[in-house]
Structure formats: structure tokens, C-alpha cells
Design a protein around this motif. Structure first.
Motif, PDB file in Angstrom:
ATOM      1  N   PHE A  52       0.837  -1.203   0.000  1.00 14.67           N
ATOM      2  CA  PHE A  52       0.000   0.000   0.000  1.00 14.67           C
ATOM      3  C   PHE A  52       0.871   1.252   0.000  1.00 14.67           C
ATOM      4  O   PHE A  52       0.617   2.195  -0.763  1.00 14.67           O
ATOM      5  CB  PHE A  52      -0.923  -0.027   1.211  1.00 14.67           C
ATOM      6  CG  PHE A  52      -1.886   1.120   1.274  1.00 14.67           C
ATOM      7  CD1 PHE A  52      -2.886   1.259   0.330  1.00 14.67           C
ATOM      8  CD2 PHE A  52      -1.801   2.061   2.278  1.00 14.67           C
ATOM      9  CE1 PHE A  52      -3.784   2.317   0.375  1.00 14.67           C
ATOM     10  CE2 PHE A  52      -2.685   3.133   2.337  1.00 14.67           C
ATOM     11  CZ  PHE A  52      -3.681   3.256   1.386  1.00 14.67           C
ATOM     12  N   ALA A  53       1.902   1.264   0.833  1.00 12.13           N
ATOM     13  CA  ALA A  53       2.816   2.411   0.874  1.00 12.13           C
ATOM     14  C   ALA A  53       3.525   2.577  -0.465  1.00 12.13           C
ATOM     15  O   ALA A  53       3.709   3.705  -0.952  1.00 12.13           O
ATOM     16  CB  ALA A  53       3.826   2.241   2.005  1.00 12.13           C
ATOM     17  N   GLY A  54       3.928   1.469  -1.075  1.00 11.72           N
ATOM     18  CA  GLY A  54       4.602   1.542  -2.367  1.00 11.72           C
ATOM     19  C   GLY A  54       3.704   2.111  -3.444  1.00 11.72           C
ATOM     20  O   GLY A  54       4.136   2.951  -4.249  1.00 11.72           O
ATOM     21  N   ALA A  55       2.435   1.681  -3.455  1.00 15.03           N
ATOM     22  CA  ALA A  55       1.504   2.207  -4.443  1.00 15.03           C
ATOM     23  C   ALA A  55       1.206   3.680  -4.186  1.00 15.03           C
ATOM     24  O   ALA A  55       1.003   4.453  -5.130  1.00 15.03           O
ATOM     25  CB  ALA A  55       0.209   1.393  -4.425  1.00 15.03           C
ATOM     26  N   ALA A  56       1.191   4.073  -2.908  1.00 17.12           N
ATOM     27  CA  ALA A  56       0.977   5.481  -2.570  1.00 17.12           C
ATOM     28  C   ALA A  56       2.140   6.336  -3.068  1.00 17.12           C
ATOM     29  O   ALA A  56       1.943   7.432  -3.603  1.00 17.12           O
ATOM     30  CB  ALA A  56       0.801   5.642  -1.061  1.00 17.12           C
ATOM     31  N   ARG A  57       3.360   5.833  -2.916  1.00 16.04           N
ATOM     32  CA  ARG A  57       4.525   6.573  -3.423  1.00 16.04           C
ATOM     33  C   ARG A  57       4.459   6.711  -4.940  1.00 16.04           C
ATOM     34  O   ARG A  57       4.782   7.763  -5.504  1.00 16.04           O
ATOM     35  CB  ARG A  57       5.823   5.873  -3.001  1.00 16.04           C
ATOM     36  CG  ARG A  57       6.189   6.079  -1.536  1.00 16.04           C
ATOM     37  CD  ARG A  57       7.612   5.630  -1.261  1.00 16.04           C
ATOM     38  NE  ARG A  57       7.815   4.210  -1.520  1.00 16.04           N
ATOM     39  CZ  ARG A  57       7.580   3.250  -0.628  1.00 16.04           C
ATOM     40  NH1 ARG A  57       7.120   3.564   0.578  1.00 16.04           N
ATOM     41  NH2 ARG A  57       7.805   1.983  -0.930  1.00 16.04           N
ATOM     42  N   GLU A  58       4.042   5.636  -5.604  1.00 15.04           N
ATOM     43  CA  GLU A  58       3.918   5.684  -7.055  1.00 15.04           C
ATOM     44  C   GLU A  58       2.887   6.732  -7.483  1.00 15.04           C
ATOM     45  O   GLU A  58       3.002   7.329  -8.561  1.00 15.04           O
ATOM     46  CB  GLU A  58       3.498   4.310  -7.597  1.00 15.04           C
ATOM     47  CG  GLU A  58       4.584   3.258  -7.533  1.00 15.04           C
ATOM     48  CD  GLU A  58       5.650   3.466  -8.600  1.00 15.04           C
ATOM     49  OE1 GLU A  58       5.347   4.136  -9.613  1.00 15.04           O
ATOM     50  OE2 GLU A  58       6.771   2.987  -8.412  1.00 15.04           O
ATOM     51  N   ALA A  59       1.893   6.948  -6.630  1.00 16.35           N
ATOM     52  CA  ALA A  59       0.865   7.939  -6.920  1.00 16.35           C
ATOM     53  C   ALA A  59       1.305   9.350  -6.558  1.00 16.35           C
ATOM     54  O   ALA A  59       0.557  10.304  -6.759  1.00 16.35           O
ATOM     55  CB  ALA A  59      -0.423   7.585  -6.180  1.00 16.35           C
TER      56      ALA A  59
END
Length: 315
Positions: A52-59
Motif C-alpha cells: 500500500f505504501a509503495g503504491a501510494a509513493r507511485e501515486a
């Protein structure tokens, strides 16, 4: 019941474990974004939290600092009920459901139960003579068997369930004949399934799992749609403004291709639900969990005050 293993996660503490500091606003490739400190309440949710944190960073969101968001799940909710603690909606701010793990009901390859119908008939007729295994008592595997017994019309308090600290011990118990059937995460049973040591009688999700030749519980006549879910929550006293921003972030992240790819890679179901809809759902999940724990004799009957979902027993 053979033994009880209760674990307390302390939902209220977990929700603010990362601190409830003020939000920070940073500029990134995606524009002006709030910062979020995303942590897992327990090790079991570490991978979901990291994804979830990784996808948030990608966003384009900063992670590691800012508003505290905790990834927790069904096991913590059940633990709070078992230990007479405050439930998740009372100790944290529900933001979004994230993902769920499919559970399977399995038997040894040479079991006399050739399909779920045969297993279900025996469990309904002789719940006390159908030894079951899975994770610790009161946790998702046990809850699933409680829901199955209830759906079949079996005497739930007579269910003979032994909880084991690890999935490996549950596998050993099933294959050594200590249990007639077991429940657990598909990921934990995949090796035994692939090597032909066990067969899957049913999957807990509403839809079939593509690579498995097994029906869903719904197809098998049991009105149960169940996943071992994980969710994002904020601090208990989160302001409306902060909550709205965090919900928008969750919606963006769980709707992103990066999140979908992370779920596919890990074998999770992406089951996003956020904001007020998630708040209402989590309330019904509290009642469902509470009702099953009561039926299994793990909490006092006075613990449950309202009925859940399609309850047909007049509670």
C-alpha cells in the motif's frame, strides 16, 4: 473446545503507533501531496502495508512521515472482541478496506469426504465428531468454520476445533489424522495442494479461484462470502478534513494499476471500499464476528446486542 489461544493486538494503540503528528505537504511529480506514515499493526499485515505504501509513493504521496495510517485487519478485530476490548470503530478512524486473502477448506487426499456436500452433511449431523483444525481459536480460520457450521444449521457450540500457532502445525495435524478437515489461507496450503497431499473442498470467496478445481461456499449452499481482510485506519480523533483527504488518497491508491499489480503478485483479492460505506461495512463485520464468537461459546451472549447481515436465528 480443545484449547484456547487468545492474542491481543491493542487496536487503539496500533492505530496511533506511528504517531498522530500533523500532516506535511510535499511537492512531487504528481503535484502537491500530503504525507502519510503507513505502518502495519502486526507482522501479518506487513506485506499489505508495504504494498500500500509503495503504491501510494507511485501515486506521488510521501510515505514515512505525516498523518498516521495503520494497516490492520480481521484478526485484530476478533482479538479485541475475545479480550473484551474496544472494537476497531471505537479506537480508530476507518478509512478503507484494502485486500483480502482467500481461505480454503481442505481435507487429506484420501479423505472419506469426497466433496463439500459429504463434509457438510457430517458436520451438520455430528459436529462434535468432526475434528477441525486451523489457526488459533477465535481467529479467521476458526471464524470461517463457525460461519460454515451456522450456514449448515449445525450446533455451533459442539464444533470440535483445535487451533494451532502456525499453519505448518495445522498441516501436520491434518495429514497425521488429528483433524478431518482444516481451514486456512490458500497461500499457506498451496504447497500441500500442489503436491496432491490435500484436496480443496471449497474456497471462501464469492468467486472461484481460477487455478483451483473447487466450488465456492456459496455454490455449495452455504451463504458465506469470507476473506481474511486488511484495512487502513487513521487515529481515533482524526479531524473530518484529515479523514476526507486520507479517504481520497486510499481511493486513488486502491484504484491504481500499481495496487492491482501488487495484489495479483501476492495472490490477494483487491476489495476496496472506503469512507462512509466502509464505516458501515466495518460495523456489520464487527457484529458478524461477535455473533460467531458468541455461537462458538468464546464470548458471553450479552456481548452481542444487534443482529448482523442475514441472521436467521432471531438474535
Amino acid at each position: 473446545m480443545r484449547r484456547r489461544l487468545f492474542f491481543a493486538w491493542g487496536l487503539g494503540v496500533a492505530a496511533c503507533a506511528a504517531g498522530c503528528g500533523a500532516e506535511r505537504v510535499t511537492r512531487s511529480a504528481a503535484g502537491l501531496r500530503a504525507g502519510y506514515s503507513i505502518t502495519a499493526a502486526e507482522r501479518r499485515w506487513t506485506h499489505v502495508g508495504e504494498a500500500f505504501a509503495g503504491a501510494a509513493r507511485e501515486a506521488g504521496y510521501e510515505t514515512g512521515a505525516g498523518t498516521a495510517i495503520t494497516v490492520t485487519g480481521l484478526g485484530a478485530l476478533a482479538s479485541a472482541e475475545l479480550n473484551n476490548g474496544q472494537s476497531l470503530p471505537d479506537t480508530a478512524t476507518p478509512l478503507s478496506r484494502l485486500a483480502g486473502d482467500v481461505e480454503v477448506v481442505v481435507v487429506p487426499a484420501d479423505s472419506r469426504f469426497r466433496d463439500f456436500d459429504a463434509f457438510g452433511a457430517h458436520l451438520r449431523a455430528e459436529p462434535g465428531q468432526t475434528p477441525l483444525a486451523g489457526g488459533p481459536e477465535g481467529e479467521p480460520d476458526h471464524l470461517l468454520f463457525g460461519l460454515i457450521a451456522r450456514g449448515l444449521g449445525a450446533d455451533t457450540r459442539q464444533v470440535d476445533y483445535t487451533g494451532y500457532p502456525t499453519s505448518q502445525e495445522a498441516v501436520v495435524a491434518l495429514l497425521s489424522g488429528k483433524a478431518a478437515a482444516a481451514a486456512g489461507l490458500l497461500a499457506d496450503w498451496r504447497e500441500s495442494i500442489n503436491t496432491g497431499k490435500v484436496k480443496v473442498l471449497a474456497v471462501s470467496s464469492a468467486a472461484r479461484v481460477p487455478e483451483l478445481d473447487a466450488p465456492t461456499l456459496l455454490e455449495s449452499g452455504v451463504r458465506v462470502d469470507f476473506t481474511d481482510w486488511a484495512a487502513a485506519v487513521g487515529p481515533e480523533n482524526m479531524s473530518d478534513e484529515s479523514r476526507e483527504r486520507a479517504v481520497r488518497m486510499c481511493d486513488e491508491v486502491t484504484g491504481s494499476p500499481q495496487w492491482a499489480a501488487a495484489c495479483r503478485a501476492a495472490g490477494w483479492l483487491s476489495i476496496p471500499l472506503s469512507g462512509d460505506d466502509f464505516g458501515r461495512w466495518i460495523g456489520s463485520e464487527v457484529e458478524r464476528t461477535r455473533a460467531v464468537l458468541r455461537d462458538l461459546g468464546l464470548i458471553a451472549s450479552t456481548k452481542a446486542t444487534t443482529c448482523w447481515g442475514s441472521c436467521g436465528n432471531g438474535h
